[in-house]
Write a protein that holds these residues in place. Structure first.
Motif, PDB file in Angstrom:
ATOM      1  N   GLN A 163      76.413  65.443  67.771  1.00 10.27           N
ATOM      2  CA  GLN A 163      75.568  65.097  68.916  1.00 10.27           C
ATOM      3  C   GLN A 163      76.467  65.037  70.148  1.00 10.27           C
ATOM      4  O   GLN A 163      77.401  64.234  70.205  1.00 10.27           O
ATOM      5  CB  GLN A 163      74.871  63.755  68.718  1.00 10.27           C
ATOM      6  N   ALA A 164      76.219  65.933  71.082  1.00  7.86           N
ATOM      7  CA  ALA A 164      76.997  65.983  72.321  1.00  7.86           C
ATOM      8  C   ALA A 164      76.071  65.711  73.496  1.00  7.86           C
ATOM      9  O   ALA A 164      74.942  66.212  73.540  1.00  7.86           O
ATOM     10  CB  ALA A 164      77.662  67.345  72.487  1.00  7.86           C
ATOM     11  N   ARG A 165      76.558  64.936  74.445  1.00  5.33           N
ATOM     12  CA  ARG A 165      75.807  64.639  75.655  1.00  5.33           C
ATOM     13  C   ARG A 165      76.744  64.717  76.856  1.00  5.33           C
ATOM     14  O   ARG A 165      77.766  64.045  76.905  1.00  5.33           O
ATOM     15  CB  ARG A 165      75.182  63.231  75.579  1.00  5.33           C
ATOM     16  N   GLY A 166      76.360  65.556  77.821  1.00  2.00           N
ATOM     17  CA  GLY A 166      77.131  65.676  79.049  1.00  2.00           C
ATOM     18  C   GLY A 166      78.562  66.117  78.827  1.00  2.00           C
ATOM     19  O   GLY A 166      79.476  65.693  79.549  1.00  2.00           O
ATOM     20  N   LEU A 167      78.777  66.992  77.875  1.00  2.00           N
ATOM     21  CA  LEU A 167      80.130  67.376  77.475  1.00  2.00           C
ATOM     22  C   LEU A 167      80.767  68.266  78.536  1.00  2.00           C
ATOM     23  O   LEU A 167      80.222  69.302  78.915  1.00  2.00           O
ATOM     24  CB  LEU A 167      80.068  68.115  76.136  1.00  2.00           C
TER      25      LEU A 167
ATOM     26  N   VAL B 184      77.357  69.920  78.701  1.00  2.00           N
ATOM     27  CA  VAL B 184      76.621  70.510  77.580  1.00  2.00           C
ATOM     28  C   VAL B 184      75.998  69.410  76.715  1.00  2.00           C
ATOM     29  O   VAL B 184      76.672  68.457  76.337  1.00  2.00           O
ATOM     30  CB  VAL B 184      77.557  71.385  76.725  1.00  2.00           C
ATOM     31  N   ASP B 185      74.713  69.553  76.430  1.00  2.00           N
ATOM     32  CA  ASP B 185      74.011  68.706  75.464  1.00  2.00           C
ATOM     33  C   ASP B 185      73.750  69.537  74.212  1.00  2.00           C
ATOM     34  O   ASP B 185      73.333  70.691  74.304  1.00  2.00           O
ATOM     35  CB  ASP B 185      72.678  68.206  76.024  1.00  2.00           C
ATOM     36  N   LEU B 186      73.982  68.934  73.050  1.00  2.00           N
ATOM     37  CA  LEU B 186      73.898  69.708  71.806  1.00  2.00           C
ATOM     38  C   LEU B 186      73.635  68.784  70.628  1.00  2.00           C
ATOM     39  O   LEU B 186      74.199  67.686  70.550  1.00  2.00           O
ATOM     40  CB  LEU B 186      75.223  70.452  71.580  1.00  2.00           C
ATOM     41  N   ASP B 187      72.773  69.217  69.727  1.00  7.80           N
ATOM     42  CA  ASP B 187      72.578  68.552  68.440  1.00  7.80           C
ATOM     43  C   ASP B 187      72.629  69.612  67.348  1.00  7.80           C
ATOM     44  O   ASP B 187      71.993  70.664  67.478  1.00  7.80           O
ATOM     45  CB  ASP B 187      71.224  67.835  68.381  1.00  7.80           C
ATOM     46  N   CYS B 188      73.361  69.336  66.279  1.00  2.94           N
ATOM     47  CA  CYS B 188      73.438  70.246  65.130  1.00  2.94           C
ATOM     48  C   CYS B 188      73.231  69.447  63.862  1.00  2.94           C
ATOM     49  O   CYS B 188      73.745  68.329  63.733  1.00  2.94           O
ATOM     50  CB  CYS B 188      74.799  70.946  65.069  1.00  2.94           C
ATOM     51  N   ARG B 189      72.514  70.051  62.912  1.00  2.00           N
ATOM     52  CA  ARG B 189      72.185  69.360  61.674  1.00  2.00           C
ATOM     53  C   ARG B 189      72.728  70.123  60.466  1.00  2.00           C
ATOM     54  O   ARG B 189      72.969  71.326  60.527  1.00  2.00           O
ATOM     55  CB  ARG B 189      70.667  69.180  61.541  1.00  2.00           C
ATOM     56  N   THR B 190      72.878  69.403  59.378  1.00  2.00           N
ATOM     57  CA  THR B 190      73.332  70.006  58.137  1.00  2.00           C
ATOM     58  C   THR B 190      72.429  71.175  57.742  1.00  2.00           C
ATOM     59  O   THR B 190      71.205  71.083  57.840  1.00  2.00           O
ATOM     60  CB  THR B 190      73.317  68.961  57.001  1.00  2.00           C
TER      61      THR B 190
END
Length: 246
Positions: free
Chosen positions: A18-22, A39-45
């Motif tokens: 989970q990335a916010r404001g990267l 950069v905002d980002l979410d990645c799941r299994t």
């Protein structure tokens, strides 16, 4: 969890990143280069995420931050709730060793070691590895275990590199232009190996590439430009590698 503690491995379906404001800035003052700009980002299994972008778009920088090879200048970056942005070097080393498998454009195999021995370099230090033979079988190289890199084609060498990356059973497989040095036919074989790992092991897989064709095999596609995510799409139906239109 402290910055130096070892990260827990994600459970099935869990949010991995989970990335916010990267952001990432190299240099200072007038010479500063803003490689990532919020950069905002979410990645799941289990996801297969393709990150598209031209040279200089920030995609390699993003992969380096997610893989613990570098730290952001600002913003938050969590790996299953564990703070990567403020981890110390010892914590990042454990994270890279235990949780991430890397595949790069160039194979970085040791010429004096066989395929089996190149993979064994990783399995000897991993906490819960698969056997080198099992990893090589997963990428279709069971009959080539005892061949040296010079006896293997470029595609076979890249598949040894993939076997080495996944032999430690990583939670995340990160691939930086994995077909960039290969012809189309060989690249298809390599992508089939990466796709098989994602589908059979449920490994979160991130592939960065400038080749938009690869996007159709992904579950999700991010497009970067000038350090920002400018487009995102989810593929309702992932195309098999053999159906990609090269």
């Amino acid at each position: 969890m402290s910055a130096s503690a070892s990260p827990a491995l994600p459970t099935s379906g869990a949010t991995v990143f989970q990335a916010r404001g990267l952001t990432k800035v190299y240099g200072e003052g007038d010479a500063a280069v803003h490689a990532l700009k919020g950069v905002d980002l979410d990645c799941r299994t289990g996801e297969f995420v393709v990150v598209l972008g031209a040279s200089g778009s920030g995609k390699s920088t993003l992969l380096n931050l997610l893989g613990g090879l570098d730290v952001p200048s600002s913003g938050s970056l969590l790996y299953r709730g564990w703070d990567l942005a403020h981890a110390d070097e010892a914590g990042l080393t454990r994270f890279r060793r235990d949780a991430v498998g890397f595949v790069f454009q160039f194979y970085n195999l040791i010429p004096s070691l066989t395929a089996r021995e190149n993979v064994a370099l990783i399995t000897e230090i991993a906490p819960d590895p698969m056997a080198p033979e099992e990893a090589l079988e997963l990428v279709g190289l069971g009959p080539r275990l005892d061949h040296f890199p010079a006896q293997l084609s470029g595609g076979e060498q890249q598949r040894v590199a993939i076997a080495r990356a996944i032999a430690k059973r990583p939670a995340v497989l990160m691939c930086d232009e994995p077909t960039g040095a290969l012809d189309v036919g060989t690249g298809i074989t390599v992508l089939e190996a990466i796709d098989r790992i994602n589908r059979e092991l449920g490994t979160l897989t991130l592939v960065i590439t400038h080749n938009a064709v690869i996007a159709d095999m992904a579950s999700r596609v991010l497009t970067l430009s000038d350090g920002r995510v400018v487009a995102e799409r989810t593929n309702e139906h992932r195309l098999p590698v053999g159906q990609l239109l090269w």
